[in-house]
Design a protein around this motif. Structure first.
Motif, mmCIF file in Angstrom:
data_model
loop_
_atom_site.group_PDB
_atom_site.id
_atom_site.type_symbol
_atom_site.label_atom_id
_atom_site.label_comp_id
_atom_site.label_asym_id
_atom_site.label_seq_id
_atom_site.Cartn_x
_atom_site.Cartn_y
_atom_site.Cartn_z
ATOM 1 N N GLU A 237 9.534 -3.403 -7.128
ATOM 2 C CA GLU A 237 10.453 -3.908 -6.379
ATOM 3 C C GLU A 237 10.452 -3.207 -5.172
ATOM 4 O O GLU A 237 10.871 -3.665 -4.094
ATOM 5 C CB GLU A 237 11.873 -3.862 -7.364
ATOM 6 N N LEU A 238 10.816 -1.870 -5.092
ATOM 7 C CA LEU A 238 10.726 -0.949 -3.860
ATOM 8 C C LEU A 238 9.159 -0.994 -3.044
ATOM 9 O O LEU A 238 9.233 -1.024 -1.994
ATOM 10 C CB LEU A 238 10.987 0.380 -4.161
ATOM 11 N N PHE A 239 7.975 -1.186 -3.890
ATOM 12 C CA PHE A 239 6.784 -0.885 -3.294
ATOM 13 C C PHE A 239 5.919 -2.113 -3.165
ATOM 14 O O PHE A 239 4.875 -2.189 -2.467
ATOM 15 C CB PHE A 239 6.096 0.108 -3.935
ATOM 16 N N GLY A 240 6.305 -3.203 -3.807
ATOM 17 C CA GLY A 240 5.604 -4.440 -3.968
ATOM 18 C C GLY A 240 4.439 -4.368 -4.908
ATOM 19 O O GLY A 240 4.334 -3.282 -5.453
ATOM 20 N N TYR A 241 3.757 -5.445 -5.168
ATOM 21 C CA TYR A 241 2.553 -5.330 -5.863
ATOM 22 C C TYR A 241 1.545 -6.355 -5.465
ATOM 23 O O TYR A 241 1.656 -7.227 -4.328
ATOM 24 C CB TYR A 241 3.094 -5.829 -7.122
ATOM 25 N N GLU A 242 0.245 -6.211 -5.940
ATOM 26 C CA GLU A 242 -1.005 -7.126 -5.558
ATOM 27 C C GLU A 242 -1.064 -8.237 -6.321
ATOM 28 O O GLU A 242 -0.404 -8.078 -7.428
ATOM 29 C CB GLU A 242 -2.053 -6.072 -5.416
ATOM 30 N N ASP A 243 -1.838 -9.020 -6.029
ATOM 31 C CA ASP A 243 -2.170 -10.478 -6.622
ATOM 32 C C ASP A 243 -3.060 -9.698 -8.119
ATOM 33 O O ASP A 243 -3.807 -8.854 -8.111
ATOM 34 C CB ASP A 243 -3.345 -11.209 -6.272
ATOM 35 N N GLY A 244 -2.090 -10.311 -9.310
ATOM 36 C CA GLY A 244 -2.703 -9.835 -10.600
ATOM 37 C C GLY A 244 -2.574 -8.523 -11.034
ATOM 38 O O GLY A 244 -3.165 -8.110 -11.991
ATOM 39 N N ALA A 245 -1.486 -7.754 -10.374
ATOM 40 C CA ALA A 245 -1.368 -6.557 -10.695
ATOM 41 C C ALA A 245 -0.847 -6.241 -12.011
ATOM 42 O O ALA A 245 -0.932 -5.374 -12.903
ATOM 43 C CB ALA A 245 -0.199 -5.855 -9.776
ATOM 44 N N GLY B 262 2.395 -12.015 -15.044
ATOM 45 C CA GLY B 262 3.671 -12.531 -14.524
ATOM 46 C C GLY B 262 3.704 -12.403 -12.962
ATOM 47 O O GLY B 262 4.456 -12.967 -12.564
ATOM 48 N N ALA B 263 2.806 -11.497 -12.305
ATOM 49 C CA ALA B 263 2.741 -11.300 -11.289
ATOM 50 C C ALA B 263 2.527 -12.379 -10.189
ATOM 51 O O ALA B 263 1.625 -13.344 -10.489
ATOM 52 C CB ALA B 263 1.914 -10.296 -10.794
ATOM 53 N N ALA B 264 3.152 -12.772 -9.160
ATOM 54 C CA ALA B 264 3.268 -13.897 -8.209
ATOM 55 C C ALA B 264 1.780 -13.989 -7.699
ATOM 56 O O ALA B 264 1.071 -12.999 -7.239
ATOM 57 C CB ALA B 264 4.140 -13.989 -7.216
ATOM 58 N N ARG B 265 1.352 -15.207 -7.566
ATOM 59 C CA ARG B 265 -0.237 -15.448 -6.883
ATOM 60 C C ARG B 265 -0.037 -14.763 -5.364
ATOM 61 O O ARG B 265 1.021 -15.028 -4.703
ATOM 62 C CB ARG B 265 -0.592 -16.962 -6.908
ATOM 63 N N GLY B 266 -0.809 -13.748 -5.225
ATOM 64 C CA GLY B 266 -1.108 -13.379 -3.648
ATOM 65 C C GLY B 266 -0.299 -12.220 -3.549
ATOM 66 O O GLY B 266 -0.365 -11.324 -2.428
ATOM 67 N N GLY B 267 0.399 -11.753 -4.605
ATOM 68 C CA GLY B 267 1.264 -10.276 -4.692
ATOM 69 C C GLY B 267 2.475 -10.581 -4.015
ATOM 70 O O GLY B 267 2.988 -11.889 -3.725
ATOM 71 N N LYS B 268 3.216 -9.581 -3.610
ATOM 72 C CA LYS B 268 4.660 -9.651 -3.059
ATOM 73 C C LYS B 268 4.989 -8.362 -2.274
ATOM 74 O O LYS B 268 4.663 -7.153 -2.856
ATOM 75 C CB LYS B 268 5.405 -9.831 -4.245
ATOM 76 N N LYS B 269 5.642 -8.629 -1.430
ATOM 77 C CA LYS B 269 6.180 -7.261 -0.451
ATOM 78 C C LYS B 269 7.133 -6.619 -1.015
ATOM 79 O O LYS B 269 7.970 -7.225 -2.014
ATOM 80 C CB LYS B 269 6.485 -7.765 1.020
ATOM 81 N N GLY B 270 7.160 -5.589 -1.118
ATOM 82 C CA GLY B 270 8.470 -4.608 -1.798
ATOM 83 C C GLY B 270 9.451 -4.513 -0.647
ATOM 84 O O GLY B 270 9.344 -4.867 0.592
ATOM 85 N N ILE B 271 10.584 -3.890 -1.170
ATOM 86 C CA ILE B 271 11.668 -3.599 -0.488
ATOM 87 C C ILE B 271 11.490 -2.744 0.803
ATOM 88 O O ILE B 271 11.906 -3.152 1.976
ATOM 89 C CB ILE B 271 12.924 -3.058 -1.007
ATOM 90 N N VAL C 107 1.824 -1.568 -6.072
ATOM 91 C CA VAL C 107 1.538 -1.626 -7.513
ATOM 92 C C VAL C 107 0.190 -2.499 -7.580
ATOM 93 O O VAL C 107 0.212 -3.720 -7.425
ATOM 94 C CB VAL C 107 2.791 -1.993 -8.612
ATOM 95 N N GLY C 108 -0.960 -1.739 -8.411
ATOM 96 C CA GLY C 108 -2.114 -2.508 -8.400
ATOM 97 C C GLY C 108 -2.998 -2.727 -7.249
ATOM 98 O O GLY C 108 -3.983 -3.141 -7.287
ATOM 99 N N GLY C 109 -2.471 -1.859 -6.114
ATOM 100 C CA GLY C 109 -3.221 -1.788 -4.792
ATOM 101 C C GLY C 109 -3.921 -0.524 -4.610
ATOM 102 O O GLY C 109 -3.384 0.528 -5.197
ATOM 103 N N SER C 110 -4.813 -0.393 -3.646
ATOM 104 C CA SER C 110 -5.458 0.964 -3.183
ATOM 105 C C SER C 110 -5.382 1.267 -1.816
ATOM 106 O O SER C 110 -5.284 2.658 -1.571
ATOM 107 C CB SER C 110 -7.027 1.078 -3.539
ATOM 108 N N ARG C 111 -4.767 0.313 -1.140
ATOM 109 C CA ARG C 111 -4.731 0.681 0.207
ATOM 110 C C ARG C 111 -3.359 1.223 0.788
ATOM 111 O O ARG C 111 -2.393 0.802 0.138
ATOM 112 C CB ARG C 111 -5.059 -0.642 1.208
ATOM 113 N N LYS C 112 -2.966 2.186 1.540
ATOM 114 C CA LYS C 112 -1.727 2.787 1.807
ATOM 115 C C LYS C 112 -1.332 1.733 3.089
ATOM 116 O O LYS C 112 -1.992 1.452 4.005
ATOM 117 C CB LYS C 112 -2.071 4.045 2.409
ATOM 118 N N ILE C 113 -0.235 1.521 3.048
ATOM 119 C CA ILE C 113 0.664 0.633 4.083
ATOM 120 C C ILE C 113 1.691 1.459 4.790
ATOM 121 O O ILE C 113 2.618 1.874 4.035
ATOM 122 C CB ILE C 113 1.390 -0.655 3.524
#
Length: 402
Positions: free
Chosen positions: A164-172, A175-184, A221-227
């Motif tokens: 919720e706070l950091f978001g997640y990547e596609d397939g993390a 049930g994860a949304a396709r394309g991932g999702k931005k966190g708060i 979540v499920g990602g490697s790059r720093k944003i």
């Protein structure tokens, strides 16, 4: 004779944005127009309204009396206007310091904090207006045109808080949304993130939150790059975080990271001079909401309110004002009516408690603390704080066995 209050009520019932202006530039407007001014954090003037509406579709109707221009009516089509981006409308702070009644010394300090970019932590009991201050700080800051997002940390489960706070990547995860999702944090970029009830954040997540606050970057979540994220943090809690650190419920390093600029809001029972002013304000707002008109001969009729401690603080007082407006059948309030309303809500004589006599002092003490817990609406944190006892001590006193 039509009063300004009557006109305001009529305007607020219209779906379109409506503003009435006279030839000197004075404005009377409905809630739709008011939201525009709050969004742009600008003064209420005719000139600023035209600036806000630049490029938007609106109709200006001149009003003439005896062939002389006396003012105009502006009608704004809410479906076609582009004055406020709809995508971000839910992330806007609507309150300012002028909306806060009383607590002038705290407002002065908070206004100074607004000029800074450092983390603010607001201490106060439930219902004391912590988010009101957080929104006001945001609206007074250089980030006022950016998003303001409020998160109740107690409502985020341990399994969901990171995504919720950091978001997640596609397939993390399943049930994860396709394309991932931005966190708060990403959604709040360029603005303010209000972390309410921060003392409820799970201990094993606190280290991750600390790193984000220090590095100003997140990893989904499920990602490697720093944003990178540019977010100003305002926290709030009704707990004593230093005591929570001693109990190993809260990390010392996170505590010292967020405890930079500190605000403490007093409970309403410790600032009774504000009660009548607050109550009148709530009555006025509720009358507009319910299309009612109420009057009274003197503010003295509200004196009975001062005899109650309002353990639910401002929120409880506001709820009582709504109760009074809903129950009023006449257009004039009086002291007897206020007293009857207090009695019907069992709010009278709250400075006293009754317990059964016993020759066993421990039994009487147990009954006393159980009665007090009812007074505190089951909030053991507040009871322990006010009586300076630990939760363990309270448990012993509540659970006396003969």
């Amino acid at each position: 004779m039509i009063l300004l209050l009557d006109i305001k009520i009529l305007l607020n019932r219209m779906e379109e944005g409506v503003a009435l202006s006279d030839k000197t530039g004075n404005l009377l407007f409905n809630s739709s127009i008011e939201r525009l001014f709050r969004y742009y954090n600008t003064d209420v003037t005719q000139e600023n309204l035209y600036k806000i509406l630049n490029g938007s579709k609106y109709e200006k109707i001149p009003v003439n009396v005896d062939k002389k221009y006396v003012g105009s009516v502006l009608l704004i089509n809410q479906k076609s206007t582009n004055a406020v981006p709809k995508a971000d409308s839910e992330f806007r702070a609507k309150y300012k310091f002028t909306d806060i009644v009383g607590q002038d010394d705290v407002k002065i300090k908070a206004a100074k904090f607004a000029k800074s970019n450092e983390t603010v932590i607001i201490y106060g009991e439930t219902g004391t207006g912590k988010e009101l201050f957080a929104q006001s700080i945001h609206n007074e800051s250089s980030r006022s045109n950016g998003p303001f997002i409020a998160v109740n940390c107690a409502s985020l489960s341990e399994s969901l808080i990171e995504s919720e706070l950091f978001g997640y990547e596609d397939g993390a995860f399943t049930g994860a949304a396709r394309g991932g999702k931005k966190g708060i944090f990403e959604l709040a970029d360029g603005g303010t993130l209000f972390l309410d009830e921060i003392g409820e954040i799970p201990l094993n997540f606190q280290a991750k939150l600390l790193r984000v606050l220090q590095e100003n970057e997140i990893r989904r979540v499920g990602g490697s790059r720093k944003i990178p994220v540019n977010v100003r943090i305002i926290c709030a809690t009704n707990k004593n975080l230093k005591e929570e650190c001693k109990k190993n419920n809260f990390r010392y390093d996170l505590y010292y990271r967020i405890n930079v600029l500190e605000l403490k809001l007093q409970p309403l029972r410790f600032r009774k001079k504000d009660i009548i002013s607050l109550f009148k304000n709530f009555i006025y707002k509720q009358c507009i909401s319910e299309n009612k008109k109420l009057k009274w001969k003197s503010d003295d009729i509200f004196e009975p309110l001062l005899k109650y401690n309002w353990y639910g603080n401002i929120r409880e007082l506001e709820n009582f004002a709504k109760f009074v407006v809903a129950c009023s059948e006449k257009d004039e309030l009086n002291e007897n009516f206020i007293l009857n309303m207090l009695e019907s809500r069992n709010l009278e004589d709250n400075d006293e408690i009754s317990i059964k006599f016993s020759y066993d002092l421990k039994e009487m003490e147990s009954e006393m603390f159980n009665t007090l817990l009812d007074r505190y609406n089951g909030n053991k944190e507040n009871l322990c704080r006010d009586f300076n006892i630990s939760k363990t001590t309270l448990w012993r006193k509540l659970n006396f066995v003969q």
